[in-house]
Design a protein around this motif. Structure first.
Motif, PDB file in Angstrom:
ATOM      1  N   MET A 144       0.624  -0.801   0.453  1.00 29.14           N
ATOM      2  CA  MET A 144      -0.329   0.175  -0.199  1.00 29.14           C
ATOM      3  C   MET A 144       1.023   1.353  -0.296  1.00 29.14           C
ATOM      4  O   MET A 144       0.510   2.182   0.051  1.00 29.14           O
ATOM      5  CB  MET A 144      -0.863   0.007   1.181  1.00 29.14           C
ATOM      6  N   GLY A 145       2.414   1.456  -0.107  1.00 36.10           N
ATOM      7  CA  GLY A 145       2.906   2.697  -0.288  1.00 36.10           C
ATOM      8  C   GLY A 145       4.771   2.376   0.245  1.00 36.10           C
ATOM      9  O   GLY A 145       5.284   3.216  -0.016  1.00 36.10           O
ATOM     10  N   GLY A 146       4.719   1.258   1.371  1.00 40.18           N
ATOM     11  CA  GLY A 146       6.261   1.064   1.570  1.00 40.18           C
ATOM     12  C   GLY A 146       6.560   0.459   0.925  1.00 40.18           C
ATOM     13  O   GLY A 146       8.165   1.382   1.294  1.00 40.18           O
ATOM     14  N   ASN A 147       6.786  -0.223   0.060  1.00 40.80           N
ATOM     15  CA  ASN A 147       7.891  -0.509  -0.995  1.00 40.80           C
ATOM     16  C   ASN A 147       7.714   0.641  -1.989  1.00 40.80           C
ATOM     17  O   ASN A 147       9.013   0.847  -2.571  1.00 40.80           O
ATOM     18  CB  ASN A 147       7.544  -1.749  -2.623  1.00 40.80           C
ATOM     19  N   VAL A 148       7.465   1.315  -2.318  1.00 40.66           N
ATOM     20  CA  VAL A 148       7.165   2.982  -3.505  1.00 40.66           C
ATOM     21  C   VAL A 148       8.141   4.111  -2.543  1.00 40.66           C
ATOM     22  O   VAL A 148       9.256   4.243  -2.670  1.00 40.66           O
ATOM     23  CB  VAL A 148       5.918   3.632  -3.678  1.00 40.66           C
ATOM     24  N   LEU A 149       8.065   4.450  -0.592  1.00 41.07           N
ATOM     25  CA  LEU A 149       8.145   5.261  -0.281  1.00 41.07           C
ATOM     26  C   LEU A 149       9.964   4.627   0.123  1.00 41.07           C
ATOM     27  O   LEU A 149      11.240   5.467  -0.304  1.00 41.07           O
ATOM     28  CB  LEU A 149       8.267   5.152   1.391  1.00 41.07           C
ATOM     29  N   ARG A 150      10.530   3.301   0.066  1.00 46.95           N
ATOM     30  CA  ARG A 150      11.570   2.663   0.085  1.00 46.95           C
ATOM     31  C   ARG A 150      12.524   2.745  -1.031  1.00 46.95           C
ATOM     32  O   ARG A 150      13.280   3.361  -1.420  1.00 46.95           O
ATOM     33  CB  ARG A 150      11.207   1.055   0.862  1.00 46.95           C
ATOM     34  N   LEU A 151      12.267   2.717  -2.466  1.00 47.54           N
ATOM     35  CA  LEU A 151      12.354   2.983  -3.410  1.00 47.54           C
ATOM     36  C   LEU A 151      12.182   3.796  -3.633  1.00 47.54           C
ATOM     37  O   LEU A 151      14.376   4.667  -4.131  1.00 47.54           O
ATOM     38  CB  LEU A 151      11.536   1.757  -4.974  1.00 47.54           C
TER      39      LEU A 151
END
Length: 158
Positions: A144-151
């Motif tokens: 829900m957003g964690g992966n995009v924030l990490r990237l």
């Protein structure tokens, strides 16, 4: 083309992320063959749940993941073969099973060019559908957003 390969090299040298969402299958494969940084697919579908020429194959999902990139699953009918949160959740779960949960995200395409079944207020429906698909809280937080924030925090210049 040679000019396209040069453009990708220049983008990567400037720490830009290459988004292959609207690229042809051949261009996607060419970018993935040369990428030295994470590749993004901001909005797409997957052939494993909705087989059409725009959606990514399992091999392309694996190759995006191998770059450290993220695949955003779209909300429109031709991306997920449905017009509801369950269709989106099914495609997200499938992509996570192929690429790994840390390489998948939501890719709504809320820009108005495609018809989507709900606006941002409907994202809770996706959360509910992901729970129904058997995903746990930690995985849902990544999707829900964690992966995009990490990237973004790892890839973009400070």
């Amino acid at each position: 083309t040679d000019k396209g390969r040069e453009l990708v090299r220049r983008m990567e040298s400037r720490r830009m992320l290459v988004d292959i969402a609207h690229a042809s299958p051949r261009a996607i494969d060419d970018v993935l063959a040369m990428a030295t940084r994470p590749v993004v697919v901001s909005h797409t579908g997957v052939k494993g749940t909705c087989d059409n020429n725009r959606n990514l194959s399992d091999e392309q999902l694996r190759r995006v993941a191998a770059t450290g990139g993220v695949i955003g699953i779209g909300f429109w009918d031709t991306a997920v073969c449905g017009e509801d949160a369950r269709s989106v959740a099914r495609a997200v779960k499938y992509a996570a099973g192929i690429a790994g949960v840390e390489h998948v995200a939501l890719g709504s395409d809320f820009d108005g060019s495609v018809k989507v079944p709900f606006d941002t207020s409907g994202e809770a429906l996706i959360t509910e559908a992901l729970i129904a698909e058997g995903l746990g809280d930690a995985d849902i937080a990544l999707l829900m957003g964690g992966n995009v924030l990490r990237l973004l925090s790892e890839s973009l210049p400070e």
